[in-house]
Write a protein that holds these residues in place. Structure first.
Motif, PDB file in Angstrom:
ATOM      1  N   LEU A   1      -8.720 -15.686   4.278  1.00 37.63           N
ATOM      2  CA  LEU A   1      -9.817 -16.426   5.110  1.00 37.63           C
ATOM      3  C   LEU A   1      -9.888 -15.806   6.442  1.00 37.63           C
ATOM      4  O   LEU A   1      -8.768 -15.168   6.986  1.00 37.63           O
ATOM      5  CB  LEU A   1      -9.599 -17.934   5.353  1.00 37.63           C
ATOM      6  CG  LEU A   1      -9.424 -18.880   4.158  1.00 37.63           C
ATOM      7  CD1 LEU A   1      -9.250 -20.210   4.704  1.00 37.63           C
ATOM      8  CD2 LEU A   1     -10.976 -18.934   3.435  1.00 37.63           C
ATOM      9  N   GLY A   2     -11.057 -15.486   6.807  1.00 39.81           N
ATOM     10  CA  GLY A   2     -11.420 -15.109   8.267  1.00 39.81           C
ATOM     11  C   GLY A   2     -10.726 -15.637   9.275  1.00 39.81           C
ATOM     12  O   GLY A   2     -10.549 -16.769   9.265  1.00 39.81           O
ATOM     13  N   ALA A   3     -10.208 -14.867   9.957  1.00 40.27           N
ATOM     14  CA  ALA A   3      -9.249 -15.295  11.324  1.00 40.27           C
ATOM     15  C   ALA A   3      -8.937 -14.502  12.177  1.00 40.27           C
ATOM     16  O   ALA A   3      -9.339 -13.045  11.881  1.00 40.27           O
ATOM     17  CB  ALA A   3      -7.824 -16.157  10.707  1.00 40.27           C
ATOM     18  N   ASN A   4      -8.794 -14.776  13.354  1.00 42.09           N
ATOM     19  CA  ASN A   4      -8.164 -14.023  14.552  1.00 42.09           C
ATOM     20  C   ASN A   4      -6.540 -13.741  14.503  1.00 42.09           C
ATOM     21  O   ASN A   4      -5.823 -14.623  14.060  1.00 42.09           O
ATOM     22  CB  ASN A   4      -8.462 -14.388  15.722  1.00 42.09           C
ATOM     23  CG  ASN A   4     -10.007 -14.610  15.972  1.00 42.09           C
ATOM     24  OD1 ASN A   4     -10.458 -15.594  15.688  1.00 42.09           O
ATOM     25  ND2 ASN A   4     -10.510 -13.630  16.369  1.00 42.09           N
TER      26      ASN A   4
ATOM     27  N   ASN B  45     -11.237 -22.177  10.741  1.00 40.25           N
ATOM     28  CA  ASN B  45     -11.428 -22.093   9.359  1.00 40.25           C
ATOM     29  C   ASN B  45      -9.993 -22.706   8.641  1.00 40.25           C
ATOM     30  O   ASN B  45      -9.817 -23.373   7.752  1.00 40.25           O
ATOM     31  CB  ASN B  45     -11.780 -20.761   8.654  1.00 40.25           C
ATOM     32  CG  ASN B  45     -13.273 -20.442   9.045  1.00 40.25           C
ATOM     33  OD1 ASN B  45     -14.002 -21.497   9.259  1.00 40.25           O
ATOM     34  ND2 ASN B  45     -13.729 -19.112   8.841  1.00 40.25           N
ATOM     35  N   LEU B  46      -9.066 -22.067   9.268  1.00 38.38           N
ATOM     36  CA  LEU B  46      -7.714 -22.397   9.000  1.00 38.38           C
ATOM     37  C   LEU B  46      -7.408 -23.945   9.141  1.00 38.38           C
ATOM     38  O   LEU B  46      -6.629 -24.587   8.335  1.00 38.38           O
ATOM     39  CB  LEU B  46      -6.619 -21.596   9.340  1.00 38.38           C
ATOM     40  CG  LEU B  46      -6.771 -19.900   8.828  1.00 38.38           C
ATOM     41  CD1 LEU B  46      -5.813 -19.040   9.690  1.00 38.38           C
ATOM     42  CD2 LEU B  46      -6.608 -19.800   7.419  1.00 38.38           C
TER      43      LEU B  46
ATOM     44  N   VAL C  97      -2.824 -18.477   1.819  1.00 36.65           N
ATOM     45  CA  VAL C  97      -3.283 -18.136   3.276  1.00 36.65           C
ATOM     46  C   VAL C  97      -1.773 -18.221   3.858  1.00 36.65           C
ATOM     47  O   VAL C  97      -1.520 -17.874   4.902  1.00 36.65           O
ATOM     48  CB  VAL C  97      -3.883 -18.838   4.020  1.00 36.65           C
ATOM     49  CG1 VAL C  97      -5.482 -18.890   3.527  1.00 36.65           C
ATOM     50  CG2 VAL C  97      -3.596 -20.381   4.020  1.00 36.65           C
ATOM     51  N   GLY C  98      -0.454 -18.353   3.122  1.00 39.28           N
ATOM     52  CA  GLY C  98       0.938 -18.412   3.399  1.00 39.28           C
ATOM     53  C   GLY C  98       1.219 -19.860   4.202  1.00 39.28           C
ATOM     54  O   GLY C  98       2.292 -19.821   4.842  1.00 39.28           O
ATOM     55  N   LEU C  99       0.490 -20.966   3.954  1.00 44.58           N
ATOM     56  CA  LEU C  99       1.105 -22.250   4.270  1.00 44.58           C
ATOM     57  C   LEU C  99       1.560 -22.748   3.238  1.00 44.58           C
ATOM     58  O   LEU C  99       1.207 -22.800   1.988  1.00 44.58           O
ATOM     59  CB  LEU C  99      -0.106 -22.987   4.809  1.00 44.58           C
ATOM     60  CG  LEU C  99      -0.841 -22.782   6.029  1.00 44.58           C
ATOM     61  CD1 LEU C  99      -1.957 -23.379   6.367  1.00 44.58           C
ATOM     62  CD2 LEU C  99       0.444 -23.157   7.101  1.00 44.58           C
TER      63      LEU C  99
END
Length: 407
Positions: free
Chosen positions: A101-104, A129-130, A192-194
């Motif tokens: 997902l798009g993120a910083n 988003n996350l 996403v790694g969660l």
């Protein structure tokens, strides 16, 4: 008086005749000597002519040159196929890490060259988003847990014929739908790694870790802190060099000689002093068109730290092995397009050993690690000695000797 003068003249005539005969005899003798010398010279020239194609060396000269003599040996040689290529890693041992997902980017925990293990955190991302994904999961999970209880209650009422079957069926459908939504969100969290269980027990996390999908080394870091990465953006390139192998290109004319299990010895262009070995485990079945060649893959037997994917290599593939007559390269000389070796014989002259070398035309075959296959046009005498080195010197001296004879 007249009689006395007459006798005197007779004596002078006789003496003159004797002197003339003596002079003539001496001349004949000199002529015979000249003929003998000329005949001897002719015999010597004939003897020299019979020795053309041979080089004679004194024992002192022979020893000073360090010429090695031995019989023609039988040696196992392998055919060689030369091939170039580069070091590669199979696709399953390379990884490109992206954000699902798009993120910083909040943190970057590795640098290029770092060794990482599968599941290790490489960076942390943060974005609404996350956060929304985690919130949606907790919400759907709570709804599913409520509907599960309601579904069980309605089922009991229905079985006791107190509740409506329609109500039970609707509750069951809502529960199954929400359960599917929860399972889908759990998959997204894992992507996403969660860890879904951690989110369930600990609540929403602000930062989401980006982890390594394989063991290996960080080949490239392609992000910066604060950068927004969309789902298609490459963040890290990882390669597992434990599985690095040699990928060589074999040309069409040599493909039939190459087989699985054959040995390869190769050098890396950037490290020319290092000789490495590998064994072929796969031969391609399709030609590349430019150049027309097939890929040959070989497992490197002793991997070194300096081996990096993409390095150019030069290799020699050892094909079939057979026992043949062979000599070192220094024993063979090519003259006017024909290869020669030198057969040696010795004899005693004035108490000293003198060596004679005769050029023997041959044909050559396999070449392997400094040894060349010898194909005789005619058998050598039993036990014949041949020179194992200095062929260049021997042919040079032989040509000099032949030139001097011509003059």
């Amino acid at each position: 008086m007249k009689t006395s003068e007459k006798m005197k003249n007779t004596i002078i005539y006789i003496v003159t005749l004797l002197v003339a005969m003596t002079f003539f005899t001496a001349c004949m003798g000199e002529g015979n000597d000249a003929t003998t010398v000329e005949n001897q010279k002719g015999m010597n020239e004939e003897e020299k002519d019979s020795e053309e194609g041979e080089l004679h060396l004194s024992s002192l000269k022979f020893n000073s040159l360090g010429i090695k003599l031995d019989t023609l040996s039988v040696r196992p040689l392998s055919g060689l196929v030369e091939a170039n290529g580069q070091l590669e890693v199979p696709p399953q041992h390379e990884a490109t890490v992206t954000a699902v997902l798009g993120a910083n980017v909040v943190t970057i925990d590795v640098i290029e060259g770092d060794k990482v293990r599968k599941g290790q955190v490489l960076a942390n991302l943060s974005h609404p988003n996350l956060t929304q994904l985690q919130t949606n999961y907790i919400k759907a999970l709570s709804q599913m847990q409520y509907l599960e209880k309601e579904m069980k209650r309605q089922k009991k009422l229905y079985e006791e014929k107190v509740g409506s079957g329609k109500t039970y069926q609707q509750t069951l459908a809502d529960y199954q739908s929400t359960k599917g939504e929860v399972e889908g969100l759990e998959v997204q969290l894992n992507q996403v790694g969660l860890n879904a269980l951690e989110v369930r027990n600990e609540g929403v996390r602000q930062n989401v870790p980006v982890t390594s999908p394989i063991d290996g080394y960080i080949e490239k870091v392609k992000v910066q802190i604060g950068q927004f990465v969309d789902p298609q953006s490459e963040m890290f390139l990882i390669v597992n060099t434990d599985h690095i192998h040699a990928d060589l290109m074999v040309f069409e004319k040599d493909v039939h000689k190459v087989k699985k299990g054959q040995d390869i010895f190769f050098t890396v262009e950037s490290v020319p002093g290092a000789m490495l070995s590998a064994k072929i485990y796969s031969v391609g079945k399709q030609f590349e068109q430019n150049p027309k060649a097939v890929h040959v893959h070989a497992e490197i037997e002793e991997k070194r730290d300096f081996l990096i994917p993409g390095m150019y290599i030069n290799g020699k593939i050892h094909t079939e092995t057979k026992s043949v007559f062979a000599l070192p390269e220094a024993a063979i000389i090519e003259e006017e397009g024909k290869p020669y070796i030198f057969m040696a014989t010795s004899h005693q002259e004035d108490g000293e050993t003198e060596w004679a070398f005769k050029a023997v035309e041959i044909r050559t075959g396999l070449i392997d690690d400094g040894w060349i296959e010898i194909k005789l046009l005619e058998p050598l005498p039993k036990g014949a000695l041949v020179a194992w080195n200095n062929a260049y010197y021997l042919i040079s001296e032989m040509k000099k000797s032949e030139t001097s004879h011509e003059h």
